[in-house]
Motif scaffolding. Structure first.
Motif, PDB file in Angstrom:
ATOM      1  N   GLU A 187       0.815  -1.214   0.000  1.00 51.30           N
ATOM      2  CA  GLU A 187       0.000   0.000   0.000  1.00 51.30           C
ATOM      3  C   GLU A 187       0.851   1.267   0.000  1.00 51.30           C
ATOM      4  OE1 GLU A 187      -2.696  -0.079   3.302  1.00 51.30           O
ATOM      5  OE2 GLU A 187      -3.245  -2.174   2.944  1.00 51.30           O
ATOM      6  N   ASP A 188       2.183   1.110  -0.060  1.00 48.24           N
ATOM      7  CA  ASP A 188       3.123   2.239  -0.010  1.00 48.24           C
ATOM      8  C   ASP A 188       3.048   3.000   1.305  1.00 48.24           C
ATOM      9  OD1 ASP A 188       4.175   1.761  -2.551  1.00 48.24           O
ATOM     10  OD2 ASP A 188       2.595   2.930  -3.522  1.00 48.24           O
ATOM     11  N   VAL A 189       2.632   2.321   2.366  1.00 47.31           N
ATOM     12  CA  VAL A 189       2.654   2.926   3.702  1.00 47.31           C
ATOM     13  C   VAL A 189       4.037   2.764   4.308  1.00 47.31           C
ATOM     14  CG1 VAL A 189       1.709   2.805   6.047  1.00 47.31           C
ATOM     15  CG2 VAL A 189       0.199   2.539   4.072  1.00 47.31           C
ATOM     16  N   LEU A 190       4.617   1.577   4.161  1.00 47.93           N
ATOM     17  CA  LEU A 190       5.955   1.303   4.672  1.00 47.93           C
ATOM     18  C   LEU A 190       6.927   1.081   3.523  1.00 47.93           C
ATOM     19  CD1 LEU A 190       5.201  -1.144   7.640  1.00 47.93           C
ATOM     20  CD2 LEU A 190       5.820   1.274   7.782  1.00 47.93           C
ATOM     21  N   ASP A 191       8.195   1.380   3.805  1.00 48.18           N
ATOM     22  CA  ASP A 191       9.258   1.257   2.814  1.00 48.18           C
ATOM     23  C   ASP A 191       9.476  -0.206   2.441  1.00 48.18           C
ATOM     24  OD1 ASP A 191      12.215   1.096   1.896  1.00 48.18           O
ATOM     25  OD2 ASP A 191      11.802   3.248   1.954  1.00 48.18           O
ATOM     26  N   ARG A 192       9.839  -0.462   1.179  1.00 55.97           N
ATOM     27  CA  ARG A 192      10.057  -1.838   0.708  1.00 55.97           C
ATOM     28  C   ARG A 192      11.235  -2.505   1.406  1.00 55.97           C
ATOM     29  NH1 ARG A 192       6.764  -3.465  -2.841  1.00 55.97           N
ATOM     30  NH2 ARG A 192       7.949  -5.403  -3.090  1.00 55.97           N
ATOM     31  N   GLN A 193      12.100  -1.718   2.014  1.00 60.96           N
ATOM     32  CA  GLN A 193      13.230  -2.322   2.718  1.00 60.96           C
ATOM     33  C   GLN A 193      12.790  -3.132   3.936  1.00 60.96           C
ATOM     34  OE1 GLN A 193      16.902   0.398   2.814  1.00 60.96           O
ATOM     35  NE2 GLN A 193      15.255   1.842   2.327  1.00 60.96           N
ATOM     36  N   PHE A 194      11.534  -2.976   4.350  1.00 62.39           N
ATOM     37  CA  PHE A 194      11.025  -3.783   5.458  1.00 62.39           C
ATOM     38  C   PHE A 194      10.935  -5.262   5.078  1.00 62.39           C
ATOM     39  CE2 PHE A 194       9.527   0.120   7.553  1.00 62.39           C
ATOM     40  CZ  PHE A 194       9.824  -0.191   8.877  1.00 62.39           C
ATOM     41  N   LEU A 195      11.021  -5.567   3.809  1.00 62.75           N
ATOM     42  CA  LEU A 195      11.061  -6.973   3.402  1.00 62.75           C
ATOM     43  C   LEU A 195      12.306  -7.660   3.934  1.00 62.75           C
ATOM     44  CD1 LEU A 195       9.852  -6.607  -0.302  1.00 62.75           C
ATOM     45  CD2 LEU A 195       8.558  -7.569   1.616  1.00 62.75           C
ATOM     46  N   ILE A 241       9.401 -10.174  14.712  1.00 59.68           N
ATOM     47  CA  ILE A 241       8.476  -9.593  13.749  1.00 59.68           C
ATOM     48  C   ILE A 241       9.140  -9.648  12.379  1.00 59.68           C
ATOM     49  CG2 ILE A 241       9.321  -7.241  14.177  1.00 59.68           C
ATOM     50  CD1 ILE A 241       6.428  -6.297  13.673  1.00 59.68           C
ATOM     51  N   SER A 242       8.380 -10.035  11.381  1.00 59.46           N
ATOM     52  CA  SER A 242       8.910 -10.131  10.019  1.00 59.46           C
ATOM     53  C   SER A 242       7.902  -9.523   9.065  1.00 59.46           C
ATOM     54  CB  SER A 242       9.189 -11.595   9.654  1.00 59.46           C
ATOM     55  OG  SER A 242       7.989 -12.346   9.670  1.00 59.46           O
ATOM     56  N   SER A 243       8.246  -9.496   7.779  1.00 58.60           N
ATOM     57  CA  SER A 243       7.377  -8.838   6.801  1.00 58.60           C
ATOM     58  C   SER A 243       6.032  -9.524   6.655  1.00 58.60           C
ATOM     59  CB  SER A 243       8.085  -8.772   5.440  1.00 58.60           C
ATOM     60  OG  SER A 243       8.381 -10.095   4.986  1.00 58.60           O
ATOM     61  N   ASN A 244       5.947 -10.813   7.024  1.00 59.46           N
ATOM     62  CA  ASN A 244       4.660 -11.510   6.919  1.00 59.46           C
ATOM     63  C   ASN A 244       3.943 -11.628   8.264  1.00 59.46           C
ATOM     64  OD1 ASN A 244       6.217 -13.388   8.181  1.00 59.46           O
ATOM     65  ND2 ASN A 244       6.104 -14.942   6.565  1.00 59.46           N
ATOM     66  N   THR A 245       4.433 -10.901   9.263  1.00 62.04           N
ATOM     67  CA  THR A 245       3.772 -10.891  10.566  1.00 62.04           C
ATOM     68  C   THR A 245       2.455 -10.129  10.480  1.00 62.04           C
ATOM     69  OG1 THR A 245       5.873 -10.981  11.768  1.00 62.04           O
ATOM     70  CG2 THR A 245       3.960 -10.169  12.977  1.00 62.04           C
ATOM     71  N   ALA A 246       1.392 -10.746  10.994  1.00 59.37           N
ATOM     72  CA  ALA A 246       0.095 -10.069  11.017  1.00 59.37           C
ATOM     73  C   ALA A 246       0.081  -9.039  12.135  1.00 59.37           C
ATOM     74  CB  ALA A 246      -1.025 -11.086  11.223  1.00 59.37           C
ATOM     75  N   LEU A 247      -0.306  -7.836  11.793  1.00 57.44           N
ATOM     76  CA  LEU A 247      -0.374  -6.752  12.768  1.00 57.44           C
ATOM     77  C   LEU A 247      -1.752  -6.704  13.409  1.00 57.44           C
ATOM     78  CD1 LEU A 247       1.322  -3.948  10.649  1.00 57.44           C
ATOM     79  CD2 LEU A 247       2.362  -5.179  12.560  1.00 57.44           C
ATOM     80  N   TYR A 248      -1.800  -6.209  14.644  1.00 54.70           N
ATOM     81  CA  TYR A 248      -3.093  -5.907  15.239  1.00 54.70           C
ATOM     82  C   TYR A 248      -3.656  -4.651  14.580  1.00 54.70           C
ATOM     83  CZ  TYR A 248      -1.824  -9.142  19.011  1.00 54.70           C
ATOM     84  OH  TYR A 248      -1.471 -10.251  19.726  1.00 54.70           O
ATOM     85  N   ALA A 249      -4.974  -4.512  14.639  1.00 53.62           N
ATOM     86  CA  ALA A 249      -5.625  -3.359  14.016  1.00 53.62           C
ATOM     87  C   ALA A 249      -5.131  -2.051  14.628  1.00 53.62           C
ATOM     88  CB  ALA A 249      -7.138  -3.473  14.164  1.00 53.62           C
ATOM     89  N   HIS A 250      -4.905  -2.030  15.953  1.00 54.25           N
ATOM     90  CA  HIS A 250      -4.443  -0.789  16.577  1.00 54.25           C
ATOM     91  C   HIS A 250      -2.986  -0.484  16.208  1.00 54.25           C
ATOM     92  CE1 HIS A 250      -3.410  -3.804  19.782  1.00 54.25           C
ATOM     93  NE2 HIS A 250      -2.292  -3.100  19.800  1.00 54.25           N
ATOM     94  N   GLN A 251      -2.200  -1.522  15.896  1.00 50.11           N
ATOM     95  CA  GLN A 251      -0.834  -1.273  15.437  1.00 50.11           C
ATOM     96  C   GLN A 251      -0.834  -0.611  14.058  1.00 50.11           C
ATOM     97  OE1 GLN A 251       0.589  -5.374  15.836  1.00 50.11           O
ATOM     98  NE2 GLN A 251       1.985  -4.711  17.461  1.00 50.11           N
ATOM     99  N   GLU A 252      -1.654  -1.158  13.151  1.00 52.26           N
ATOM    100  CA  GLU A 252      -1.730  -0.573  11.805  1.00 52.26           C
ATOM    101  C   GLU A 252      -2.230   0.861  11.868  1.00 52.26           C
ATOM    102  OE1 GLU A 252      -4.210  -1.276   7.662  1.00 52.26           O
ATOM    103  OE2 GLU A 252      -3.514  -3.029   8.793  1.00 52.26           O
ATOM    104  N   GLU A 253      -3.235   1.111  12.704  1.00 53.96           N
ATOM    105  CA  GLU A 253      -3.770   2.472  12.835  1.00 53.96           C
ATOM    106  C   GLU A 253      -2.698   3.418  13.377  1.00 53.96           C
ATOM    107  OE1 GLU A 253      -7.563   4.796  14.928  1.00 53.96           O
ATOM    108  OE2 GLU A 253      -7.061   2.750  15.530  1.00 53.96           O
ATOM    109  N   SER A 254      -1.937   2.969  14.359  1.00 57.06           N
ATOM    110  CA  SER A 254      -0.876   3.798  14.935  1.00 57.06           C
ATOM    111  C   SER A 254       0.189   4.133  13.904  1.00 57.06           C
ATOM    112  CB  SER A 254      -0.236   3.077  16.135  1.00 57.06           C
ATOM    113  OG  SER A 254      -1.170   2.845  17.147  1.00 57.06           O
ATOM    114  N   ILE A 255       0.612   3.128  13.158  1.00 64.51           N
ATOM    115  CA  ILE A 255       1.657   3.328  12.145  1.00 64.51           C
ATOM    116  C   ILE A 255       1.215   4.380  11.125  1.00 64.51           C
ATOM    117  CG2 ILE A 255       2.859   2.208  10.229  1.00 64.51           C
ATOM    118  CD1 ILE A 255       2.765  -0.390  11.958  1.00 64.51           C
ATOM    119  N   LYS A 256       0.001   4.260  10.648  1.00 62.89           N
ATOM    120  CA  LYS A 256      -0.494   5.189   9.627  1.00 62.89           C
ATOM    121  C   LYS A 256      -0.629   6.605  10.182  1.00 62.89           C
ATOM    122  CE  LYS A 256      -2.945   1.782   6.771  1.00 62.89           C
ATOM    123  NZ  LYS A 256      -4.256   1.310   6.269  1.00 62.89           N
TER     124      LYS A 256
END
Length: 618
Positions: A72-80, A88-103
């Protein structure tokens, strides 16, 4: 499959209460054995614990993965390149509040992450910070060095734990430097390296700074410290490289962990410290630094959000908003949780079979063996589910699939949905046969083993006990009680409810016991009109009167500890002792007959005049 711990929480609670009572009985031992029996009986008849309470925390809602945010171009591709073993890895599922915080943080908002323990608050701020640093790396500006993010902790232990987390996450990003500057940080690089190797048996990462010398020479991108050390860093000339010059002009983030501890006078002090910091790094320009706070306890409910935003604004000196009608202007992140009751009931295990199931789970039986146990109680549809499993399948998930729609489990979930609940009451609601409490414990054990594909227990439950501190003890010396057996209570009473009808007016005095020698006193205050009338004092009142009532004129404490005597010498008070008669009916006392109450209400006592000071030793 996880182990079932051999712990009976109900028995553990009984053991805790008995151990606590035993401790109190040891601490409060009067000289007279008979009085000690009364104190012991008072403890035995008083409920000093509450619980066990059973609490289940509904699982946090999941959202996408880090990889989804990259797409979604929210995080840099280097996070791969995140290490798979870093927690935590690139395929780790985030909690909804984590995604909201990051954005929200990446959009430029200040933020308070007020979610529970174990909810991943660190990722809420760490991933946006790393994202900014990776973008600087791509733009070629990261090589200039200097602090970008300050992580401020109230205790060194918390900072130390975060260093371990940074090591695991940043080992594949050597360009991003990090370091901890606290009172434990060694000055010179050589001794610091020796200490690190001794503690961890390895060398630090290439981007991990371990000495004050190294941090000052090339300030790390992520700096960890505590507020006491930050005060020193702002004052000392040798630390100016952290804040001034070419390495001090890139500050972007200030993060305060455990923000709830900064209240009252300490909150005002930290608020001023942050204002001095911002004046140093950005000339107090509002909005230049993104401010983030985390807490597992701040703002216990959604309706507190506006107050939390106001608190954060005052603490950081920056704008925090919470406008309920505008999602974009909500700077307080609260947890989003799943419904604890996830299914409808489709079958019920007879309650007398719960013990049998627990034994099978404890013995680590296979899915096939468990299927054979379940089948007599299952509808056809779930029998088919059993037939699909073999010995290689995950037993925890198999249990989760079957028990998530089982009647006893669903009833338990419903009872826990509202919050912590008395475990004994829950057992009475759920079960009708014998051994209700034991069945409840066994069912909770099984539901802790049964887990979803993401590793969440079917009922993520915990037991809680509360110990009650003593608020005081109260004594009745009425003639209705034998002289050797005064009535002692641990609740404040105005009059003795245990006396005979003709003695109901007998006073109840506050009871004090010298923990050095065991002498017994009644404690109270005198009235403005009558300096010879003892009445109960209120909570934390001063100018107390002490009357020794165990009829020993002089008390010699043969077991006194010389160190204790020396330690309490500065607390000693000048005191005079006068033999008096105390009326247990009205509270009057004096050298002669103090009142007109019947003589059998009068007991001998010694009035200890302390001149308004607290009596700390006999």
């Amino acid at each position: 499959m996880d182990e079932i711990l051999d712990l009976d929480p109900l028995k553990a609670g009984e053991d805790i209460q008995e151990a606590y009572k035993s401790y109190l009985k040891t601490q409060y031992r009067p000289q007279k054995t008979e009085w000690g029996d009364e104190i012991s009986a008072a403890f035995d008849n008083f409920d000093l614990t509450r619980g066990p309470f059973l609490k289940a925390t509904a699982p946090y809602k999941k959202s996408g993965t880090i990889e989804n945010l990259i797409d979604e171009d929210v995080l840099d591709r280097q996070f791969l390149n995140l290490p798979d073993n870093g927690g935590i890895s690139s395929n780790t599922a985030l909690y909804a509040h984590q995604e909201e915080s990051i954005k929200k943080i990446l959009s430029g908002r200040n933020l308070i992450v007020a979610t529970g323990t174990g909810s991943g608050k660190t990722e809420c701020f760490l991933l946006p910070i790393i994202n900014e640093l990776l973008q600087e790396k791509a733009n070629g500006t990261l090589s200039r060095g200097g602090v970008r993010a300050l992580l401020l902790y109230p205790q060194n232990a918390l900072a130390n734990d975060q260093m371990k987390r940074l090591e695991s996450v940043l080992k594949n990003f050597p360009e991003i430097t990090f370091g901890r500057f606290t009172g434990q940080t060694v000055e010179k690089q050589g001794p610091a390296l020796e200490k690190f190797r001794s503690n961890f048996g390895r060398d630090p990462l290439s981007n991990e700074m371990i000495s004050r010398e190294e941090i000052r020479a090339n300030p790390p991108n992520i700096l960890l410290t505590n507020y006491a050390m930050l005060e020193y860093l702002l004052l000392r000339p040798e630390d100016t490289s952290l804040f001034d010059g070419p390495t001090g002009e890139h500050w972007k983030f200030i993060v305060l962990d455990e923000i709830h501890v900064y209240n009252g006078a300490q909150g005002a002090e930290i608020g001023m410290l942050l204002r001095r910091l911002k004046d140093r790094i950005c000339q107090s320009e509002l909005g230049k630094i993104r401010c983030i706070g985390t807490s597992a306890t701040l703002g216990g409910a959604d309706e507190d959000a506006e107050e939390v935003a106001e608190f954060a604004s005052k603490l950081f000196g920056e704008e925090f908003e919470f406008v309920r009608t505008e999602d974009a202007r909500q700077d307080i992140i609260r947890p989003q949780q799943e419904n604890l009751v996830s299914s409808e009931k489709s079958w019920t295990l007879p309650e007398e079979e719960i013990l049998s199931l627990r034994l099978l789970v404890e013995q680590k039986k296979s899915c096939e063996e468990l299927s054979n146990f379940f089948k007599p109680f299952l509808p056809v549809a779930l029998n088919e589910l059993c037939d699909k499993h073999d010995d290689d399948d995950d037993v925890s998930y198999f249990l989760y699939q079957l028990l998530s729609c089982e009647g006893n489990v669903i009833e338990l979930q419903k009872n826990l949905k509202a919050g912590a609940t008395d475990a004994l009451e829950v057992s009475q609601v759920l079960f009708s046969g014998a051994s209700k409490k034991k069945k409840l414990v066994q069912l909770v054990d099984i539901c802790a083993i049964a887990k979803s594909p993401t590793g969440i227990p079917l009922i993520p439950a915990s037991y809680h006990y509360f110990l009650r501190a003593l608020e005081g003890a109260y004594i009745c010396l009425s003639p209705d009680h034998p002289p050797a057996k005064p009535r002692i209570n641990l609740l404040r009473l105005a009059n003795c409810k245990y006396c005979a009808d003709d003695h109901k007016e007998s006073m109840v005095f506050e009871y004090a016991l010298c923990r050095h020698c065991g002498a017994s006193y009644v404690v109270g205050k005198t009235t403005e009109d009558n300096d010879s009338l003892l009445i109960q004092a209120g909570f934390q009142e001063n100018n107390l009167r002490y009357l020794l009532v165990d009829s020993n004129d002089v008390i010699e404490d043969a077991d006194r500890d010389e160190d204790e005597d020396e330690a309490s010498a500065t607390e000693s008070v000048d005191k005079d002792s006068v033999k008096v008669s105390l009326c247990t009916k009205c509270g009057a006392f004096g050298e002669r007959s103090p009142c007109e109450c019947p003589a059998n209400f009068h007991v001998p006592a010694v009035d200890i005049e302390t001149r308004g000071k607290e009596l700390t030793r006999c």
